[in-house]
Design a protein around this motif. Structure first.
Motif, PDB file in Angstrom:
ATOM      1  N   VAL A 183       0.675  14.410  12.241  1.00  0.00           N
ATOM      2  CA  VAL A 183       0.946  13.320  11.295  1.00  0.00           C
ATOM      3  C   VAL A 183       2.149  12.505  11.764  1.00  0.00           C
ATOM      4  O   VAL A 183       2.113  11.270  11.758  1.00  0.00           O
ATOM      5  CB  VAL A 183       1.166  13.855   9.861  1.00  0.00           C
ATOM      6  CG1 VAL A 183       1.613  12.752   8.927  1.00  0.00           C
ATOM      7  CG2 VAL A 183      -0.105  14.520   9.342  1.00  0.00           C
ATOM      8  N   GLU A 184       3.198  13.179  12.207  1.00  0.00           N
ATOM      9  CA  GLU A 184       4.383  12.462  12.687  1.00  0.00           C
ATOM     10  C   GLU A 184       4.067  11.655  13.946  1.00  0.00           C
ATOM     11  O   GLU A 184       4.503  10.513  14.082  1.00  0.00           O
ATOM     12  CB  GLU A 184       5.528  13.442  12.962  1.00  0.00           C
ATOM     13  CG  GLU A 184       6.829  12.758  13.323  1.00  0.00           C
ATOM     14  CD  GLU A 184       7.305  11.781  12.253  1.00  0.00           C
ATOM     15  OE1 GLU A 184       7.847  10.711  12.643  1.00  0.00           O
ATOM     16  OE2 GLU A 184       7.139  12.049  11.054  1.00  0.00           O
ATOM     17  N   LYS A 185       3.284  12.224  14.865  1.00  0.00           N
ATOM     18  CA  LYS A 185       2.893  11.503  16.081  1.00  0.00           C
ATOM     19  C   LYS A 185       2.055  10.274  15.710  1.00  0.00           C
ATOM     20  O   LYS A 185       2.223   9.207  16.285  1.00  0.00           O
ATOM     21  CB  LYS A 185       2.096  12.408  17.013  1.00  0.00           C
ATOM     22  CG  LYS A 185       2.862  13.596  17.517  1.00  0.00           C
ATOM     23  CD  LYS A 185       3.693  13.227  18.698  1.00  0.00           C
ATOM     24  CE  LYS A 185       4.333  14.494  19.248  1.00  0.00           C
ATOM     25  NZ  LYS A 185       5.280  14.242  20.285  1.00  0.00           N
ATOM     26  N   ALA A 186       1.155  10.420  14.723  1.00  0.00           N
ATOM     27  CA  ALA A 186       0.321   9.288  14.286  1.00  0.00           C
ATOM     28  C   ALA A 186       1.181   8.192  13.670  1.00  0.00           C
ATOM     29  O   ALA A 186       0.929   7.001  13.887  1.00  0.00           O
ATOM     30  CB  ALA A 186      -0.734   9.764  13.291  1.00  0.00           C
ATOM     31  N   ARG A 187       2.200   8.562  12.915  1.00  0.00           N
ATOM     32  CA  ARG A 187       3.122   7.562  12.351  1.00  0.00           C
ATOM     33  C   ARG A 187       3.852   6.808  13.455  1.00  0.00           C
ATOM     34  O   ARG A 187       4.051   5.589  13.367  1.00  0.00           O
ATOM     35  CB  ARG A 187       4.129   8.233  11.420  1.00  0.00           C
ATOM     36  CG  ARG A 187       3.541   8.620  10.105  1.00  0.00           C
ATOM     37  CD  ARG A 187       4.588   9.150   9.172  1.00  0.00           C
ATOM     38  NE  ARG A 187       3.963   9.446   7.893  1.00  0.00           N
ATOM     39  CZ  ARG A 187       4.391  10.357   7.053  1.00  0.00           C
ATOM     40  NH1 ARG A 187       5.465  11.059   7.332  1.00  0.00           N
ATOM     41  NH2 ARG A 187       3.764  10.565   5.922  1.00  0.00           N
ATOM     42  N   GLU A 188       4.248   7.519  14.505  1.00  0.00           N
ATOM     43  CA  GLU A 188       4.906   6.866  15.642  1.00  0.00           C
ATOM     44  C   GLU A 188       3.973   5.854  16.301  1.00  0.00           C
ATOM     45  O   GLU A 188       4.390   4.741  16.636  1.00  0.00           O
ATOM     46  CB  GLU A 188       5.342   7.911  16.670  1.00  0.00           C
ATOM     47  CG  GLU A 188       6.491   8.792  16.228  1.00  0.00           C
ATOM     48  CD  GLU A 188       6.763   9.918  17.213  1.00  0.00           C
ATOM     49  OE1 GLU A 188       6.293   9.848  18.377  1.00  0.00           O
ATOM     50  OE2 GLU A 188       7.441  10.881  16.825  1.00  0.00           O
ATOM     51  N   ASN A 220      -0.066  19.623  17.672  1.00  0.00           N
ATOM     52  CA  ASN A 220      -0.743  20.588  16.802  1.00  0.00           C
ATOM     53  C   ASN A 220      -0.911  19.965  15.429  1.00  0.00           C
ATOM     54  O   ASN A 220      -0.473  18.848  15.173  1.00  0.00           O
ATOM     55  CB  ASN A 220       0.042  21.909  16.739  1.00  0.00           C
ATOM     56  CG  ASN A 220       1.462  21.699  16.253  1.00  0.00           C
ATOM     57  OD1 ASN A 220       1.706  21.028  15.264  1.00  0.00           O
ATOM     58  ND2 ASN A 220       2.423  22.271  16.975  1.00  0.00           N
ATOM     59  N   ARG A 221      -1.574  20.676  14.529  1.00  0.00           N
ATOM     60  CA  ARG A 221      -1.802  20.168  13.173  1.00  0.00           C
ATOM     61  C   ARG A 221      -0.509  19.802  12.457  1.00  0.00           C
ATOM     62  O   ARG A 221      -0.479  18.882  11.658  1.00  0.00           O
ATOM     63  CB  ARG A 221      -2.523  21.220  12.324  1.00  0.00           C
ATOM     64  CG  ARG A 221      -3.987  21.168  12.388  1.00  0.00           C
ATOM     65  CD  ARG A 221      -4.555  22.110  11.310  1.00  0.00           C
ATOM     66  NE  ARG A 221      -5.974  22.054  11.309  1.00  0.00           N
ATOM     67  CZ  ARG A 221      -6.681  21.083  10.752  1.00  0.00           C
ATOM     68  NH1 ARG A 221      -6.082  20.105  10.158  1.00  0.00           N
ATOM     69  NH2 ARG A 221      -7.992  21.099  10.807  1.00  0.00           N
ATOM     70  N   LEU A 222       0.539  20.537  12.733  1.00  0.00           N
ATOM     71  CA  LEU A 222       1.789  20.334  12.013  1.00  0.00           C
ATOM     72  C   LEU A 222       2.511  19.056  12.432  1.00  0.00           C
ATOM     73  O   LEU A 222       3.121  18.387  11.611  1.00  0.00           O
ATOM     74  CB  LEU A 222       2.701  21.547  12.210  1.00  0.00           C
ATOM     75  CG  LEU A 222       2.119  22.889  11.732  1.00  0.00           C
ATOM     76  CD1 LEU A 222       3.055  24.028  12.084  1.00  0.00           C
ATOM     77  CD2 LEU A 222       1.855  22.847  10.241  1.00  0.00           C
ATOM     78  N   MET A 247       0.845  -1.175   0.000  1.00  0.00           N
ATOM     79  CA  MET A 247       0.000   0.000   0.000  1.00  0.00           C
ATOM     80  C   MET A 247       0.891   1.238   0.000  1.00  0.00           C
ATOM     81  O   MET A 247       1.851   1.315   0.746  1.00  0.00           O
ATOM     82  CB  MET A 247      -0.904  -0.012   1.228  1.00  0.00           C
ATOM     83  CG  MET A 247      -1.736   1.252   1.352  1.00  0.00           C
ATOM     84  SD  MET A 247      -2.867   1.244   2.764  1.00  0.00           S
ATOM     85  CE  MET A 247      -1.933   2.204   3.908  1.00  0.00           C
ATOM     86  N   HIS A 248       0.541   2.171  -0.820  1.00  0.00           N
ATOM     87  CA  HIS A 248       1.234   3.451  -0.851  1.00  0.00           C
ATOM     88  C   HIS A 248       0.292   4.522  -0.326  1.00  0.00           C
ATOM     89  O   HIS A 248      -0.871   4.587  -0.737  1.00  0.00           O
ATOM     90  CB  HIS A 248       1.646   3.806  -2.273  1.00  0.00           C
ATOM     91  CG  HIS A 248       2.734   2.936  -2.805  1.00  0.00           C
ATOM     92  ND1 HIS A 248       2.589   1.588  -2.995  1.00  0.00           N
ATOM     93  CD2 HIS A 248       3.998   3.232  -3.170  1.00  0.00           C
ATOM     94  CE1 HIS A 248       3.708   1.094  -3.483  1.00  0.00           C
ATOM     95  NE2 HIS A 248       4.588   2.064  -3.582  1.00  0.00           N
ATOM     96  N   VAL A 249       0.777   5.353   0.579  1.00  0.00           N
ATOM     97  CA  VAL A 249      -0.031   6.441   1.115  1.00  0.00           C
ATOM     98  C   VAL A 249      -0.065   7.559   0.083  1.00  0.00           C
ATOM     99  O   VAL A 249       0.978   8.044  -0.359  1.00  0.00           O
ATOM    100  CB  VAL A 249       0.529   6.951   2.458  1.00  0.00           C
ATOM    101  CG1 VAL A 249      -0.254   8.145   2.953  1.00  0.00           C
ATOM    102  CG2 VAL A 249       0.520   5.837   3.490  1.00  0.00           C
ATOM    103  N   VAL A 250      -1.279   7.927  -0.323  1.00  0.00           N
ATOM    104  CA  VAL A 250      -1.424   8.973  -1.333  1.00  0.00           C
ATOM    105  C   VAL A 250      -1.956  10.272  -0.738  1.00  0.00           C
ATOM    106  O   VAL A 250      -2.020  11.279  -1.434  1.00  0.00           O
ATOM    107  CB  VAL A 250      -2.334   8.515  -2.499  1.00  0.00           C
ATOM    108  CG1 VAL A 250      -1.690   7.368  -3.257  1.00  0.00           C
ATOM    109  CG2 VAL A 250      -3.719   8.135  -2.012  1.00  0.00           C
ATOM    110  N   GLY A 251      -2.333  10.233   0.527  1.00  0.00           N
ATOM    111  CA  GLY A 251      -2.821  11.456   1.152  1.00  0.00           C
ATOM    112  C   GLY A 251      -3.011  11.280   2.642  1.00  0.00           C
ATOM    113  O   GLY A 251      -3.124  10.162   3.146  1.00  0.00           O
ATOM    114  N   THR A 252      -3.037  12.403   3.351  1.00  0.00           N
ATOM    115  CA  THR A 252      -3.318  12.396   4.779  1.00  0.00           C
ATOM    116  C   THR A 252      -4.316  13.500   5.072  1.00  0.00           C
ATOM    117  O   THR A 252      -4.354  14.517   4.368  1.00  0.00           O
ATOM    118  CB  THR A 252      -2.055  12.629   5.634  1.00  0.00           C
ATOM    119  OG1 THR A 252      -1.450  13.853   5.219  1.00  0.00           O
ATOM    120  CG2 THR A 252      -1.072  11.508   5.511  1.00  0.00           C
ATOM    121  N   GLN A 253      -5.125  13.269   6.096  1.00  0.00           N
ATOM    122  CA  GLN A 253      -6.070  14.273   6.546  1.00  0.00           C
ATOM    123  C   GLN A 253      -5.899  14.426   8.044  1.00  0.00           C
ATOM    124  O   GLN A 253      -5.794  13.439   8.756  1.00  0.00           O
ATOM    125  CB  GLN A 253      -7.499  13.850   6.244  1.00  0.00           C
ATOM    126  CG  GLN A 253      -7.782  13.669   4.770  1.00  0.00           C
ATOM    127  CD  GLN A 253      -9.200  13.190   4.537  1.00  0.00           C
ATOM    128  OE1 GLN A 253     -10.127  13.589   5.227  1.00  0.00           O
ATOM    129  NE2 GLN A 253      -9.374  12.327   3.562  1.00  0.00           N
TER     130      GLN A 253
END
Length: 116
Positions: free
Chosen positions: A48-53, A43-45, A1-7
């Motif tokens: 995404v990195e925290k979710a990846r962790e 924060n919003r910035l 699976m390739h990630v094509v977007g994040t929300q």
């Protein structure tokens, strides 16, 4: 699976945290909810990195806190459980009543004027 977007979607009320959705090229969506802690500068910035962790910790996890091994729960269809599938079907049909009743079809024929 390739990630094509994040929300990144605000969650848990104002400044309570975020839900990060990773969208795959096959239409898959993986959601990670992260609550803000007092010491955490979420924060919003950086959400995404925290979710990846969080996802990488889950992927690497082999045991739960209680010592039991992680297991993937199968659906009734995947497990071949006919009884459970029948129960789920009955519940679904009950939830759609009376829409599950057959449609009554009638036709009327209105004769056109006769040609002389």
């Amino acid at each position: 699976m390739h990630v094509v977007g994040t929300q990144v979607i605000p969650a848990y009320g104002s400044k309570g945290g975020f839900t990060v959705e990773f969208v795959g090229d096959g239409g898959e969506v993986v959601s990670v909810q992260i609550k803000s802690d007092r010491g955490q500068q979420l924060n919003r910035l950086n959400a995404v990195e925290k979710a990846r962790e969080v996802m990488s910790r889950f992927a690497a996890a082999e045991i739960c806190e209680d010592g039991a091994r992680l297991s993937v729960l199968q659906t009734a269809r995947a497990a071949g459980d006919q009884g459970t599938m029948e129960e789920q079907l009955d519940e679904g049909l009950e939830g759609t009543f009376p829409a599950s009743d057959p449609v009554s079809v009638t036709s009327t024929a209105i004769p056109k004027g006769s040609k002389h």
